[in-house]
Design an enzyme around this catalytic site. Structure first.
Site, PDB file in Angstrom:
ATOM      1  N   ASP A 165       0.700  -1.017  -0.057  1.00 39.64           N
ATOM      2  CA  ASP A 165      -0.019   0.156  -0.314  1.00 39.64           C
ATOM      3  C   ASP A 165       1.217   0.994  -0.204  1.00 39.64           C
ATOM      4  O   ASP A 165       1.360   1.802   0.805  1.00 39.64           O
ATOM      5  CB  ASP A 165      -0.937  -0.153   1.286  1.00 39.64           C
ATOM      6  CG  ASP A 165      -1.840   1.212   1.657  1.00 39.64           C
ATOM      7  OD1 ASP A 165      -1.532   2.245   1.291  1.00 39.64           O
ATOM      8  OD2 ASP A 165      -1.676   1.700   2.802  1.00 39.64           O
TER       9      ASP A 165
HETATM   10  N1  LIG Z   1       4.288   0.479  -0.026  1.00 40.53           N
HETATM   11  C1  LIG Z   1       4.548  -0.320   0.570  1.00 40.53           C
HETATM   12  O1  LIG Z   1       3.931  -1.498   1.241  1.00 40.53           O
HETATM   13  C2  LIG Z   1       5.593  -0.232   1.540  1.00 40.53           C
HETATM   14  C3  LIG Z   1       5.485  -0.350   2.817  1.00 40.53           C
HETATM   15  C4  LIG Z   1       6.753  -0.798   3.354  1.00 40.53           C
HETATM   16  C5  LIG Z   1       7.677  -0.231   3.474  1.00 40.53           C
HETATM   17  N2  LIG Z   1       7.832   0.602   2.388  1.00 40.53           N
HETATM   18  C6  LIG Z   1       9.222   1.712   1.564  1.00 40.53           C
HETATM   19  O2  LIG Z   1       9.946   0.618   1.432  1.00 40.53           O
HETATM   20  C7  LIG Z   1      11.770   1.434   1.967  1.00 40.53           C
HETATM   21  C8  LIG Z   1      12.248   0.492   2.994  1.00 40.53           C
HETATM   22  O3  LIG Z   1      11.086   0.558   4.061  1.00 40.53           O
HETATM   23  P1  LIG Z   1      11.568  -0.214   5.162  1.00 40.53           P
HETATM   24  O4  LIG Z   1      10.256  -0.680   6.239  1.00 40.53           O
HETATM   25  O5  LIG Z   1      12.342  -1.891   4.642  1.00 40.53           O
HETATM   26  O6  LIG Z   1      12.527   0.809   5.837  1.00 40.53           O
HETATM   27  P2  LIG Z   1      13.645   0.779   7.011  1.00 40.53           P
HETATM   28  O7  LIG Z   1      14.046   1.770   7.690  1.00 40.53           O
HETATM   29  O8  LIG Z   1      13.331  -0.702   7.972  1.00 40.53           O
HETATM   30  O9  LIG Z   1      15.462   0.423   6.256  1.00 40.53           O
HETATM   31  C9  LIG Z   1      16.091   1.617   5.167  1.00 40.53           C
HETATM   32  C10 LIG Z   1      17.281   0.601   4.804  1.00 40.53           C
HETATM   33  O10 LIG Z   1      17.516   2.294   4.415  1.00 40.53           O
HETATM   34  C11 LIG Z   1      19.180   1.783   5.108  1.00 40.53           C
HETATM   35  N3  LIG Z   1      20.018   3.507   5.477  1.00 40.53           N
HETATM   36  C12 LIG Z   1      18.648   4.551   5.862  1.00 40.53           C
HETATM   37  N4  LIG Z   1      19.507   5.500   5.284  1.00 40.53           N
HETATM   38  C13 LIG Z   1      21.182   5.025   5.072  1.00 40.53           C
HETATM   39  C14 LIG Z   1      21.364   5.529   3.807  1.00 40.53           C
HETATM   40  N5  LIG Z   1      22.097   6.528   3.766  1.00 40.53           N
HETATM   41  N6  LIG Z   1      22.363   5.129   3.329  1.00 40.53           N
HETATM   42  C15 LIG Z   1      22.563   3.578   3.217  1.00 40.53           C
HETATM   43  N7  LIG Z   1      21.012   2.998   3.734  1.00 40.53           N
HETATM   44  C16 LIG Z   1      20.344   3.716   3.967  1.00 40.53           C
HETATM   45  C17 LIG Z   1      19.291   1.132   6.631  1.00 40.53           C
HETATM   46  O11 LIG Z   1      20.350   0.985   7.360  1.00 40.53           O
HETATM   47  C18 LIG Z   1      18.689   0.469   5.980  1.00 40.53           C
HETATM   48  O12 LIG Z   1      18.948  -0.712   5.479  1.00 40.53           O
HETATM   49  C19 LIG Z   1      10.906   2.825   2.397  1.00 40.53           C
HETATM   50  O13 LIG Z   1      10.805   3.726   0.993  1.00 40.53           O
HETATM   51  C20 LIG Z   1       9.277   2.310   3.081  1.00 40.53           C
HETATM   52  O14 LIG Z   1       8.495   3.381   2.777  1.00 40.53           O
HETATM   53  C21 LIG Z   1       7.396   0.585   1.019  1.00 40.53           C
HETATM   54  N1  LIG Z   2      -0.544   2.320   5.584  1.00 37.43           N
HETATM   55  C1  LIG Z   2      -0.821   0.842   5.898  1.00 37.43           C
HETATM   56  C2  LIG Z   2       0.438   0.216   4.750  1.00 37.43           C
HETATM   57  C3  LIG Z   2       1.620   0.784   4.988  1.00 37.43           C
HETATM   58  C4  LIG Z   2       2.523   0.685   3.825  1.00 37.43           C
HETATM   59  C5  LIG Z   2       3.933   1.867   3.978  1.00 37.43           C
HETATM   60  N2  LIG Z   2       3.294   1.971   2.776  1.00 37.43           N
HETATM   61  C6  LIG Z   2       4.070   3.492   3.057  1.00 37.43           C
HETATM   62  C7  LIG Z   2       5.173   4.162   1.941  1.00 37.43           C
HETATM   63  C8  LIG Z   2       5.732   4.953   2.156  1.00 37.43           C
HETATM   64  C9  LIG Z   2       6.591   5.592   0.470  1.00 37.43           C
HETATM   65  O1  LIG Z   2       7.284   4.699   0.239  1.00 37.43           O
HETATM   66  O2  LIG Z   2       6.260   6.150  -0.400  1.00 37.43           O
HETATM   67  C10 LIG Z   2       3.480   4.394   4.031  1.00 37.43           C
HETATM   68  O3  LIG Z   2       4.625   5.705   4.076  1.00 37.43           O
HETATM   69  O4  LIG Z   2       1.851   4.689   3.515  1.00 37.43           O
HETATM   70  C11 LIG Z   2       0.092   0.777   6.791  1.00 37.43           C
HETATM   71  O5  LIG Z   2       0.424   1.778   7.719  1.00 37.43           O
HETATM   72  O6  LIG Z   2      -0.180  -0.071   8.277  1.00 37.43           O
END
Ligand SMILES: NC(=O)c1ccc[n+]([C@@H]2O[C@H](COP(=O)([O-])OP(=O)(O)OC[C@H]3O[C@@H](n4cnc5c(N)ncnc54)[C@H](O)[C@@H]3O)[C@@H](O)[C@H]2O)c1
Ligand SMILES: N[C@@H](CCCCN[C@@H](CCC(=O)O)C(=O)O)C(=O)O
Length: 487
Positions: A165
């Site tokens: 999402d």
């Molecule tokens: N579309 C979706 O449903 C959804 C859901 C969850 C997360 N996301 C997105 O996916 C991405 C990853 O999420 P996550 O929960 O694994 O995040 P997280 O915060 O757990 O991981 C981020 C990673 O980036 C690294 N990092 C941070 N700053 C850095 C830098 N300056 N240089 C190099 N590495 C760096 C951290 O060490 C870590 O490994 C994010 O952009 C998040 O918004 C999207």
């Molecule tokens: N909306 C739900 C599912 C989270 C998925 C996270 N998506 C990120 C994507 C952000 C990005 O990487 O652009 C968000 O912030 O909604 C919840 O909050 O539990």
């Protein structure tokens, strides 16, 4: 110290003599160079956080794919890489090592950015310069949209919004909308809620929440503005905290005690979804009831604030939560405890549950605030330490799309499309599976030429959502669909 006496703890926790460790790394790098020469595709995965695991697991099923995992936290990248073949961990801080980022991008066939989303535009600029395709699970932000023409000119593909999402929600929405339109129906409403939650038996804390993805992102979203369409009226929720007062209770799964609040600007999907006929379009976030009330006390105390806060940046003289809260309320930190608690009580609207929650999180005490760049980053660290999953605990995700369809006969049908996924104890979380697999599937589709559109791509067309949804089902994600008919 002689070389043979030096040792490192490797990612599998084994104490290994340092020369052996270096030798192992050298072997891995040499193998990567050989693979590159033999038609092997090289993928650069940036970030090794909460949702990166399934990306590596999926891609390395193919022996002809080699993954480099780059992260500011080398140890984290090493732990991830150690679990899979053909995977090399490297250290990279994209904010201070742009030249290194550029050379890594140049050295790979595709980049998947799982970094905090504010870094994606910078990464995309290097992908444009080096003509390397890219995938993210993040929203197509205004800063990414600005790169549209350069992406097209470079002749590369950047797939965005390919997670849960955004991601699976769009794909399920578009499959339903396209099929309905092909059957002559008109879309009258679209309501979608999604939440990453702890499994109910792991929800015993005041927020009824545990982190399955970036804590900073979760907290920042609670003060976001929101816009949605309800019965042909555009409803605006301003930034800064009103969102937590816009919560409604949701009973589409009556066995779960759910609440929801709007998620960002839902109206921007009217056009890409092609549902200009809809009187209602809402995308929202799901939580267990109690989340927004407990969260609103952090907001009222000014703790969801990402401006730099120099006093928190040093670990030599840590500030206590009591001192920080006093600062936020304009009080002296030497105020007696009783008067301090009374001031907090007043600030949170004289609500006993909110006080109990602050006490549970040890924020009315001299407990130290973790060093961080901002108050928000400190709160994220503090809550992450208290709200992470214990061994054997499971998270879950719930996604629910309700699509109102008017049939040519005049009949109104609501299609209820749901996805409920639990994490595997000791394995991938539900959040990691539902974000990592779509991103990895998109990466494969780009590498294999199945996605060949140049420019900024989102997964809303049949050529992408068709194969992607099918492949997600093979990963054990089961989508349910039911209908209600109204006269
Ligand atoms: N579309 C979706 O449903 C959804 C859901 C969850 C997360 N996301 C997105 O996916 C991405 C990853 O999420 P996550 O929960 O694994 O995040 P997280 O915060 O757990 O991981 C981020 C990673 O980036 C690294 N990092 C941070 N700053 C850095 C830098 N300056 N240089 C190099 N590495 C760096 C951290 O060490 C870590 O490994 C994010 O952009 C998040 O918004 C999207
Ligand atoms: N909306 C739900 C599912 C989270 C998925 C996270 N998506 C990120 C994507 C952000 C990005 O990487 O652009 C968000 O912030 O909604 C919840 O909050 O539990």
């Amino acid at each position: 110290m002689p070389l043979f006496l030096q040792a490192v703890i490797t990612s599998n926790g084994v104490l290994t003599p340092k020369f052996e460790y270096i030798e192992k790394l050298r072997e891995r790098r040499e193998k990567a160079q050989i693979m590159q020469k033999s038609g092997v595709k090289r993928v650069l995965l940036l970030g090794s956080g909460y949702v990166s695991g399934p990306v590596v697991e999926y891609l390395t099923r193919d022996k002809k794919i080699q993954v480099t995992v780059a992260s500011a936290l080398l140890r984290q990248a090493e732990v991830l890489a150690a679990k899979y073949p053909n995977t090399i961990p490297v250290t990279l801080d994209v904010s201070s090592q742009e030249a290194r980022l550029d050379s890594l991008v140049q050295d790979h066939d595709l980049v998947i950015s799982m970094l905090p989303y504010s870094f994606h535009p910078m990464v995309a600029k290097h992908c444009i310069k080096r003509k390397v395709n890219m995938v993210t699970a993040s929203y197509l932000s205004p800063a990414m949209k600005e790169l549209q023409s350069s992406v097209e000119q470079a002749g590369i593909t950047i797939v965005n919004e390919m997670g849960l999402d955004p991601g699976i929600d769009h794909m399920l929405a578009m499959k339903c909308i396209d099929q309905a339109k092909a059957g002559g129906c008109t879309v009258e409403s679209y309501i979608s809620f999604c939440g990453g939650l702890p499994a109910p038996e792991c929800s015993d804390n005041p927020l009824r929440y545990k982190f399955s993805w970036s804590p900073y992102g979760v907290l920042l979203n609670t003060i976001s503005p929101a816009v949605f369409l309800k019965d042909n009226q555009v409803v605006n929720i301003p930034a800064g905290g009103s969102l937590m007062d816009s919560t409604l209770s949701l009973d589409f799964f009556p066995g779960f005690n759910l609440e929801g609040f709007p998620n960002r600007d839902s109206t921007k999907y009217i056009e890409p979804y092609g549902i200009q006929t809809a009187h209602t379009l809402i995308r929202g976030t799901l939580r267990y009831q109690g989340f927004s009330k407990a969260m609103s006390s952090f907001i009222k105390l000014g703790l969801i604030n990402n401006e730099p806060c120099p006093t928190l940046q040093t670990s030599s003289s840590p500030v206590s939560w009591k001192a920080l809260l006093c600062k936020q309320m304009g009080l002296s930190s030497s105020i007696p405890q009783e008067a301090f608690q009374e001031a907090v009580y007043e600030r949170v609207g004289r609500d006993d549950d909110k006080m109990e929650s602050l006490r549970w999180f040890e924020m009315l005490s001299d407990e130290p605030v973790p060093p961080a760049d901002s108050v928000l980053a400190a709160l994220a660290k503090h809550l992450e330490a208290k709200l992470s999953f214990d061994k054997g605990e499971q998270d879950m995700i719930i996604l629910r799309n309700d699509v109102g369809l008017r049939h040519p006969s005049g009949e109104l049908e609501t299609k209820h499309i749901s996805l409920v996924v639990y994490g595997d104890p000791g394995g991938f979380s539900a959040m990691a599976k539902t974000v990592g697999y779509p991103a990895a599937i998109a990466a494969r589709m780009v590498l294999d030429g199945e996605i060949s559109t140049k420019g900024l791509v989102v997964p809303m067309t049949q050529d992408i959502y068709g194969p992607a949804l099918e492949r997600l089902q093979r990963e054990g994600l089961h989508f349910m669909s039911k209908s209600t008919f109204h006269k």
